[in-house]
Motif scaffolding. Structure first.
Motif, PDB file in Angstrom:
ATOM      1  N   TYR A 184       0.815  -1.212   0.000  1.00 43.93           N
ATOM      2  CA  TYR A 184       0.000   0.000   0.000  1.00 43.93           C
ATOM      3  C   TYR A 184       0.850   1.263   0.000  1.00 43.93           C
ATOM      4  CZ  TYR A 184      -4.250  -2.641   0.178  1.00 43.93           C
ATOM      5  OH  TYR A 184      -5.282  -3.475  -0.158  1.00 43.93           O
ATOM      6  N   TRP A 185       2.123   1.140   0.380  1.00 42.04           N
ATOM      7  CA  TRP A 185       3.049   2.261   0.141  1.00 42.04           C
ATOM      8  C   TRP A 185       3.160   2.492  -1.366  1.00 42.04           C
ATOM      9  CZ3 TRP A 185       7.353   2.744  -2.850  1.00 42.04           C
ATOM     10  CH2 TRP A 185       8.109   3.913  -2.692  1.00 42.04           C
ATOM     11  N   VAL A 186       3.358   1.403  -2.107  1.00 39.90           N
ATOM     12  CA  VAL A 186       3.441   1.515  -3.568  1.00 39.90           C
ATOM     13  C   VAL A 186       2.182   2.176  -4.120  1.00 39.90           C
ATOM     14  CG1 VAL A 186       3.469   0.204  -5.730  1.00 39.90           C
ATOM     15  CG2 VAL A 186       5.011  -0.436  -3.866  1.00 39.90           C
ATOM     16  N   TYR A 187       1.054   1.769  -3.620  1.00 38.66           N
ATOM     17  CA  TYR A 187      -0.223   2.273  -4.137  1.00 38.66           C
ATOM     18  C   TYR A 187      -0.439   3.733  -3.750  1.00 38.66           C
ATOM     19  CZ  TYR A 187      -5.115   1.551  -5.655  1.00 38.66           C
ATOM     20  OH  TYR A 187      -6.325   1.590  -6.308  1.00 38.66           O
ATOM     21  N   GLY A 188      -0.444   4.006  -2.451  1.00 39.88           N
ATOM     22  CA  GLY A 188      -0.752   5.361  -1.993  1.00 39.88           C
ATOM     23  C   GLY A 188       0.328   6.368  -2.331  1.00 39.88           C
ATOM     24  N   PHE A 189       1.570   6.093  -1.921  1.00 32.07           N
ATOM     25  CA  PHE A 189       2.628   7.064  -2.178  1.00 32.07           C
ATOM     26  C   PHE A 189       2.998   7.097  -3.651  1.00 32.07           C
ATOM     27  CE2 PHE A 189       7.073   8.709  -1.823  1.00 32.07           C
ATOM     28  CZ  PHE A 189       6.739   9.948  -1.304  1.00 32.07           C
ATOM     29  N   GLY A 190       2.767   5.974  -4.351  1.00 30.60           N
ATOM     30  CA  GLY A 190       2.991   5.979  -5.795  1.00 30.60           C
ATOM     31  C   GLY A 190       2.112   7.003  -6.482  1.00 30.60           C
ATOM     32  N   TYR A 191       0.825   7.004  -6.186  1.00 31.36           N
ATOM     33  CA  TYR A 191      -0.084   7.954  -6.831  1.00 31.36           C
ATOM     34  C   TYR A 191       0.096   9.371  -6.293  1.00 31.36           C
ATOM     35  CZ  TYR A 191      -2.480   4.540  -9.685  1.00 31.36           C
ATOM     36  OH  TYR A 191      -2.766   3.600 -10.652  1.00 31.36           O
ATOM     37  N   PHE A 192       0.520   9.492  -5.040  1.00 36.57           N
ATOM     38  CA  PHE A 192       0.904  10.816  -4.536  1.00 36.57           C
ATOM     39  C   PHE A 192       2.030  11.382  -5.399  1.00 36.57           C
ATOM     40  CE2 PHE A 192       3.742  13.530  -2.134  1.00 36.57           C
ATOM     41  CZ  PHE A 192       2.897  14.377  -1.430  1.00 36.57           C
ATOM     42  N   THR A 193       3.028  10.568  -5.663  1.00 32.36           N
ATOM     43  CA  THR A 193       4.183  10.996  -6.460  1.00 32.36           C
ATOM     44  C   THR A 193       3.782  11.290  -7.899  1.00 32.36           C
ATOM     45  OG1 THR A 193       5.665   9.678  -5.066  1.00 32.36           O
ATOM     46  CG2 THR A 193       6.488  10.317  -7.245  1.00 32.36           C
ATOM     47  N   TYR A 194       2.930  10.464  -8.476  1.00 33.76           N
ATOM     48  CA  TYR A 194       2.528  10.670  -9.866  1.00 33.76           C
ATOM     49  C   TYR A 194       1.797  12.005 -10.025  1.00 33.76           C
ATOM     50  CZ  TYR A 194       3.514   5.629 -10.221  1.00 33.76           C
ATOM     51  OH  TYR A 194       4.109   4.390 -10.188  1.00 33.76           O
ATOM     52  N   TYR A 195       0.898  12.281  -9.103  1.00 33.97           N
ATOM     53  CA  TYR A 195       0.207  13.577  -9.173  1.00 33.97           C
ATOM     54  C   TYR A 195       1.179  14.722  -8.914  1.00 33.97           C
ATOM     55  CZ  TYR A 195      -2.885  17.502  -8.314  1.00 33.97           C
ATOM     56  OH  TYR A 195      -3.490  18.736  -8.380  1.00 33.97           O
ATOM     57  N   ALA A 196       2.054  14.547  -7.930  1.00 34.94           N
ATOM     58  CA  ALA A 196       3.003  15.609  -7.590  1.00 34.94           C
ATOM     59  C   ALA A 196       3.851  15.997  -8.796  1.00 34.94           C
ATOM     60  CB  ALA A 196       3.897  15.165  -6.431  1.00 34.94           C
ATOM     61  N   LEU A 221       6.804  17.237  -3.561  1.00 35.15           N
ATOM     62  CA  LEU A 221       7.860  16.293  -3.177  1.00 35.15           C
ATOM     63  C   LEU A 221       9.035  17.010  -2.518  1.00 35.15           C
ATOM     64  CD1 LEU A 221       7.953  13.781  -6.166  1.00 35.15           C
ATOM     65  CD2 LEU A 221       7.241  13.315  -3.820  1.00 35.15           C
ATOM     66  N   THR A 222       8.767  17.702  -1.438  1.00 35.95           N
ATOM     67  CA  THR A 222       9.821  18.410  -0.718  1.00 35.95           C
ATOM     68  C   THR A 222       9.659  18.169   0.770  1.00 35.95           C
ATOM     69  OG1 THR A 222       8.474  20.431  -0.568  1.00 35.95           O
ATOM     70  CG2 THR A 222       9.971  20.242  -2.453  1.00 35.95           C
ATOM     71  N   GLY A 223      10.762  18.309   1.500  1.00 30.50           N
ATOM     72  CA  GLY A 223      10.718  18.231   2.953  1.00 30.50           C
ATOM     73  C   GLY A 223      11.216  16.901   3.490  1.00 30.50           C
ATOM     74  N   SER A 224      11.590  16.902   4.767  1.00 29.92           N
ATOM     75  CA  SER A 224      12.175  15.722   5.407  1.00 29.92           C
ATOM     76  C   SER A 224      11.164  14.583   5.542  1.00 29.92           C
ATOM     77  CB  SER A 224      12.715  16.097   6.783  1.00 29.92           C
ATOM     78  OG  SER A 224      11.685  16.612   7.617  1.00 29.92           O
ATOM     79  N   LYS A 225       9.903  14.907   5.745  1.00 32.45           N
ATOM     80  CA  LYS A 225       8.900  13.852   5.879  1.00 32.45           C
ATOM     81  C   LYS A 225       8.715  13.102   4.565  1.00 32.45           C
ATOM     82  CE  LYS A 225       4.148  13.050   7.487  1.00 32.45           C
ATOM     83  NZ  LYS A 225       2.968  13.652   8.145  1.00 32.45           N
ATOM     84  N   ILE A 226       8.684  13.829   3.460  1.00 28.42           N
ATOM     85  CA  ILE A 226       8.573  13.187   2.147  1.00 28.42           C
ATOM     86  C   ILE A 226       9.786  12.294   1.906  1.00 28.42           C
ATOM     87  CG2 ILE A 226       8.622  13.617  -0.344  1.00 28.42           C
ATOM     88  CD1 ILE A 226       5.898  14.080   0.891  1.00 28.42           C
ATOM     89  N   ALA A 227      10.975  12.771   2.252  1.00 23.83           N
ATOM     90  CA  ALA A 227      12.183  11.965   2.076  1.00 23.83           C
ATOM     91  C   ALA A 227      12.107  10.687   2.903  1.00 23.83           C
ATOM     92  CB  ALA A 227      13.417  12.776   2.462  1.00 23.83           C
ATOM     93  N   ALA A 228      11.568  10.788   4.130  1.00 23.23           N
ATOM     94  CA  ALA A 228      11.444   9.606   4.987  1.00 23.23           C
ATOM     95  C   ALA A 228      10.430   8.618   4.420  1.00 23.23           C
ATOM     96  CB  ALA A 228      11.041  10.028   6.397  1.00 23.23           C
ATOM     97  N   ILE A 229       9.313   9.125   3.901  1.00 24.54           N
ATOM     98  CA  ILE A 229       8.315   8.236   3.290  1.00 24.54           C
ATOM     99  C   ILE A 229       8.910   7.545   2.061  1.00 24.54           C
ATOM    100  CG2 ILE A 229       6.060   8.119   2.163  1.00 24.54           C
ATOM    101  CD1 ILE A 229       5.234  10.565   3.838  1.00 24.54           C
ATOM    102  N   ALA A 230       9.667   8.292   1.272  1.00 23.99           N
ATOM    103  CA  ALA A 230      10.283   7.727   0.070  1.00 23.99           C
ATOM    104  C   ALA A 230      11.244   6.596   0.415  1.00 23.99           C
ATOM    105  CB  ALA A 230      11.012   8.822  -0.708  1.00 23.99           C
ATOM    106  N   ALA A 231      11.886   6.682   1.589  1.00 23.70           N
ATOM    107  CA  ALA A 231      12.885   5.681   1.986  1.00 23.70           C
ATOM    108  C   ALA A 231      12.261   4.417   2.558  1.00 23.70           C
ATOM    109  CB  ALA A 231      13.837   6.292   3.013  1.00 23.70           C
ATOM    110  N   PHE A 232      10.952   4.430   2.819  1.00 27.10           N
ATOM    111  CA  PHE A 232      10.304   3.307   3.502  1.00 27.10           C
ATOM    112  C   PHE A 232      10.568   1.954   2.840  1.00 27.10           C
ATOM    113  CE2 PHE A 232       6.541   0.540   4.047  1.00 27.10           C
ATOM    114  CZ  PHE A 232       6.614   0.331   5.413  1.00 27.10           C
ATOM    115  N   PRO A 233      10.405   1.792   1.521  1.00 28.81           N
ATOM    116  CA  PRO A 233      10.580   0.447   0.953  1.00 28.81           C
ATOM    117  C   PRO A 233      11.990  -0.088   1.100  1.00 28.81           C
ATOM    118  CG  PRO A 233      10.399   2.087  -0.786  1.00 28.81           C
ATOM    119  CD  PRO A 233      10.037   2.773   0.485  1.00 28.81           C
ATOM    120  N   LEU A 234      12.987   0.776   1.062  1.00 33.90           N
ATOM    121  CA  LEU A 234      14.360   0.310   1.213  1.00 33.90           C
ATOM    122  C   LEU A 234      14.653  -0.045   2.659  1.00 33.90           C
ATOM    123  CD1 LEU A 234      16.156   2.797  -1.201  1.00 33.90           C
ATOM    124  CD2 LEU A 234      15.163   0.550  -1.670  1.00 33.90           C
TER     125      LEU A 234
END
Length: 663
Positions: free
Chosen positions: A250-262, A276-289
C-alpha cells in the motif's frame, strides 16, 4: 509539511500553466522511443503478447450475473478478474497503437475506449453496497478514479489519431462521472479526508485527469485545491519516520499515486507547486528500502506480500527528486505482474525507469543496516553472515534480518498482530507473517478478526488463557525499550502488550523482550534472537488439571499459555528442546525449555490474496509447568509469573551448529 503545501497552493494556484504543459511528457513519439530502449525489451515483449491476444478476443463481459455476485454471496473475485483484464487489454493495446504502422491496434483501441465508456459503473461492486442505481450515480472509488486517469492519459497520448467522437465521449463520461460530482457539485466522499491510500489514489487520479481534460480554468483551479487537500489528508497518516502502517504494497499504491500527481502538478505549474519536498517526504520515500530484507523480500505486516514489485519508474523518480539511495537490482515489472494491470505504473515505468540509479556499489555500502520507526512502532535489524565456505569461494554472504511490530490493532488494513516478528535468512522469511488474505465481503465486515490472516492466531504471538488479541485502538503495544546499535549488529526491544488481551481475566501484565545480535565463534558467523515473554498474574494460580483457579474464585479462568510460530517451512525436531526450520540458504534453530513447554506443529491450508493455495506450519509451545501453592519455595519461581524464553539461532545452511537449551 502540510502547512507549506497550503501556502504554496494559495500563493501560486492562479498563476499555474495550462493543460498542454501537464501533457508535455505524454507524447506518443517520446513514449515509443522510451519503450524501445534495450532495458525495456522484456516489458515490451510482455506488452506485445498481451496486446496481440487482446486484438483477437473480445473484451470480457461485465455481466449482470458477475456484477450481482458480491451483493448476493459476498464473492468479488470473478467480476474483478474480468474488470482488470479489460483494463490490462486496454493498456496493452494503447501501447501497441503507439506504432503508426499498426492501424489495427488504433481501431481496436477506439472500440475498447468506447466499450469502457459504456460500463454501468467504473466502481467495483465491493465498493457500492447493494449496487443499486442510486449508489452508482456520482460515486467515485479507487477504480473509477484510476479509470478516468487512464482514459485521460490515453486520449492525451493518442489525441492526434483518435476519432474525435471517441475523444468527445471520453470527455463527456469524465465530466458526468467524475468532474461534476467532485468539483462542480462538491459532493462529499469519505476518501477526501482519509489518512491512507484512498485519499492519494482517488484524489490523485481525478486530479491528474482534471489537469489533462478540464478546459474550464475555474474548475481546474478547484481541482488543484481539492487534490492538494486530499494529499494533505494522506500525509497525515504518516509520522515523521515515514512508516506506512498499511505495509509495503500500500506504500506503492498510496505514495505511488501521490508521487505521480506531484510530478504532473509540478510540470503543470512550471515548478511552482512541488509536493515532493521536505524531510517527511524523504522519509516516506525511503520506507521500501528500510523494510527490504534481502533478495526482493520485504517486511510484510498488514495486507502486504513478502515479494512486492516496486515500480522501477517510481523508485527512479524518487532517486532523482529526493536523493533516494536504491540498493535493489534493476527489475522493471511487467504489465502482467500486476493483477490490476495499472496503467499509471506501466507508463511511468516506461517513462522514468533509469538503470543508472540501480545496483550502485555506493548505494549498497550506504544501505541502512537497521531502523526504528518511532511513530509506527516497527523495529528491524539487518546483517550479513560469512561462513568458511563463503570465505573460501568468495560467494556472497548470507543476508539475515529480523523485524518486530508494535503499533495498535486499529490500523488501516489491520491485523491483530502486536508483538509479531519476522526472522529472515537468505531472501526468505522463515518465521513469517501471512500477509494479505483473499479479499471477500467477510474480510472487511464485522467479525473479520476471526479470519486466519487477520487473527492473532495466524501470527507469531501467544494465546493467553484461550484468548486471542482483541481489535481496536485500545489494544496498543507500549514500547518500553527500543535500542539499535550502530551498524545494526544489535537490537534490543521490549514491548508491553497487556492491553492486547483484555479477555485474559487473570493476566496482570504481559511483556515481550527481544535481543538480536550478530556474532562469530571464530570459524562461523551467526545471528541470534533471544525472546523472553513474561506473563504476570493477578493472583497465585493453583493447578487443577488443564483448568486453573485462583484463591479468589471470581478470578477463575485459564492461565494456560500457548506460544505460536508461523512458517512456510515445516520444522523438524533435532532433539528434545531443539527445533529446526531448514530454509533454502539458511537454517533457523530454536532452543526452548522442554521441561515446561510441550511442542507440536500443525499444517494450516489457506489461500493468499490472489486465491493461490498456500500452507503455513504453525508450531506451538504449550505451557505444562504446574505451580502448587503448597510447594512454593523462597528461591523458586514466582507463582505470579510465567516466563517463556527461547533462542533462535540463524546460520548458513551448510555445517552443524551447537545449540543448547535456554537457561
Amino acid at each position: 509539511m502540510e502547512d507549506s503545501i497550503h501556502e504554496i497552493e494559495h500563493e501560486h494556484i492562479n498563476q499555474c500553466g495550462n493543460e498542454s504543459k501537464a501533457a508535455s511528457s505524454l507524447s506518443a513519439d517520446k513514449l515509443l522511443e522510451k519503450l524501445l530502449r534495450p532495458e525495456l525489451a522484456t516489458l515490451y515483449t510482455d506488452l506485445k503478447a498481451y496486446g496481440e491476444r487482446a486484438l483477437l478476443e473480445p473484451l470480457p463481459s461485465l455481466s449482470f450475473r458477475l456484477y450481482s455476485q458480491f451483493s448476493d454471496t459476498g464473492e468479488r473475485k470473478a467480476y474483478e478478474q474480468a474488470y482488470f483484464d479489460r483494463r490490462g487489454r486496454l493498456a496493452a493495446v494503447a501501447m501497441l497503437a503507439l506504432d503508426t504502422a499498426r492501424p489495427d491496434a488504433l481501431q481496436a483501441l477506439e472500440e475498447m475506449l468506447w466499450d469502457v465508456c459504456g460500463e454501468y459503473t467504473w466502481c467495483l461492486p465491493a465498493h457500492l453496497g447493494t449496487g443499486e442505481v442510486i449508489q452508482v450515480k456520482g460515486n467515485i472509488d479507487l477504480f473509477a478514479a484510476e479509470t478516468v486517469h487512464m482514459l485521460a492519459e490515453i486520449v492525451t497520448i493518442h489525441a492526434e489519431r483518435l476519432d474525435p467522437l471517441v475523444i468527445e465521449r471520453i470527455r463527456f463520461e469524465a465530466e458526468q462521472r467524475i468532474f461534476t460530482p467532485l468539483y462542480r457539485d462538491q459532493q462529499k466522499f469519505h476518501w477526501q479526508t482519509a489518512d491512507h491510500n484512498w485519499s492519494a489514489v482517488c484524489g490523485g487520479c481525478c486530479g491528474m485527469a482534471a489537469l489533462l481534460l478540464l478546459q474550464d480554468e475555474s474548475t481546474l483551479r478547484e481541482s488543484i485545491s481539492h487534490t492538494v487537500n486530499c494529499m494533505n489528508a494522506f500525509l497525515s497518516g504518516y509520522g515523521e519516520d515515514g512508516g506506512c502502517a498499511e505495509g509495503i504494497g500500500y506504500w506503492v499504491y498510496g505514495f505511488g499515486y501521490f508521487t505521480y500527481y506531484a510530478e504532473m502538478l509540478r510540470e503543470y505549474s512550471e515548478g511552482e507547486l512541488d509536493l515532493l519536498t521536505g524531510s517527511k517526504i524523504a522519509a516516506i520515500a525511503a520506507f521500501p528500502l528500510r523494510v527490504h530484507l534481502s533478495g526482493g523480500t520485504f517486511v510484510n505486516y498488514s495486507d502486504s506480500a513478502e515479494q512486492e514489485e516496486i515500480p522501477s519508474g517510481l523508485l527512479s523518480l524518487l532517486a532523482s527528486r529526493v536523493g533516494l539511495q536504491v540498493d535493489l537490482p534493476l527489475h522493471i515489472p511487467m504489465l502482467t505482474d500486476d493483477p490490476c494491470h495499472r496503467w499509471a505504473h506501466l507508463v511511468r515505468n516506461v517513462m522514468w525507469s533509469d538503470p543508472a540509479v540501480y545496483g550502485d556499489k555506493g548505494a549498497f555500502a550506504q544501505a541502512e543496516r537497521g531502523f526504528i520507526f518511532q511513530n509506527l512502532g516497527w523495529m528491524m535489524a539487518k546483517g550479513a553472515l560469512d561462513s568458511p565456505n563463503t570465505k573460501r569461494t568468495n560467494d556472497a554472504p548470507l543476508h539475515v534480518a529480523m523485524s518486530v511490530k508494535g503499533g495498535h490493532n486499529d490500523e488501516p488494513h489491520n491485523h491483530n498482530d502486536l508483538g509479531q516478528f519476522i526472522i529472515h535468512c537468505g531472501g526468505e522469511n522463515i518465521l513469517c507473517d501471512p500477509g494479505a488474505g483473499l479479499y471477500t465481503q467477510a474480510y472487511f465486515a464485522p467479525g473479520r478478526e476471526q479470519l486466519f490472516h487477520i487473527s492473532s492466531s495466524g501470527h507469531n504471538v501467544p494465546l493467553i488463557e484461550g484468548q486471542e488479541q482483541s481489535s481496536g485502538r485500545q489494544a496498543q503495544a507500549h514500547v518500553l525499550e527500543a535500542k539499535l546499535a550502530e551498524g545494526g549488529g544489535e537490537l534490543d526491544t521490549t514491548l508491553d502488550l497487556t492491553s492486547a488481551y483484555p479477555g485474559a481475566a487473570s493476566l496482570a501484565r504481559y511483556t515481550r523482550q527481544f535481543h538480536w545480535e550478530m556474532s562469530s565463534d571464530g570459524s562461523r558467523d551467526r545471528a541470534e534472537l533471544r525472546l523472553i515473554d513474561r506473563f504476570q498474574w493477578k493472583s497465585r494460580m493453583v493447578s487443577s488439571g488443564e483448568r486453573f483457579s485462583s484463591e479468589d474464585e471470581s478470578d477463575a479462568g485459564y492461565s494456560s499459555i500457548v506460544e505460536r510460530w508461523m512458517s512456510r517451512v515445516q520444522p523438524d525436531v533435532v532433539k528434545s528442546g531443539n527445533l529446526r526450520w531448514q530454509g533454502v540458504h539458511g537454517t533457523v534453530r530454536m532452543a526452548y525449555d522442554a521441561n515446561h513447554w510441550r511442542v507440536f506443529t500443525e499444517a494450516l491450508d489457506t489461500v493468499d490474496h490472489d486465491n493461490v493455495p498456500v500452507t503455513f506450519y504453525r508450531t506451538s509451545l504449550s505451557w505444562t509447568g504446574v505451580i502448587d501453592e503448597m510447594d512454593v519455595r523462597i528461591e523458586g519461581p514466582d507463582p505470579l509469573e510465567t516466563v517463556c524464553e527461547v533462542r533462535f539461532i540463524i546460520e548458513s545452511k551448510m555445517g552443524e551448529i551447537e545449540v543448547s537449551q535456554c537457561e
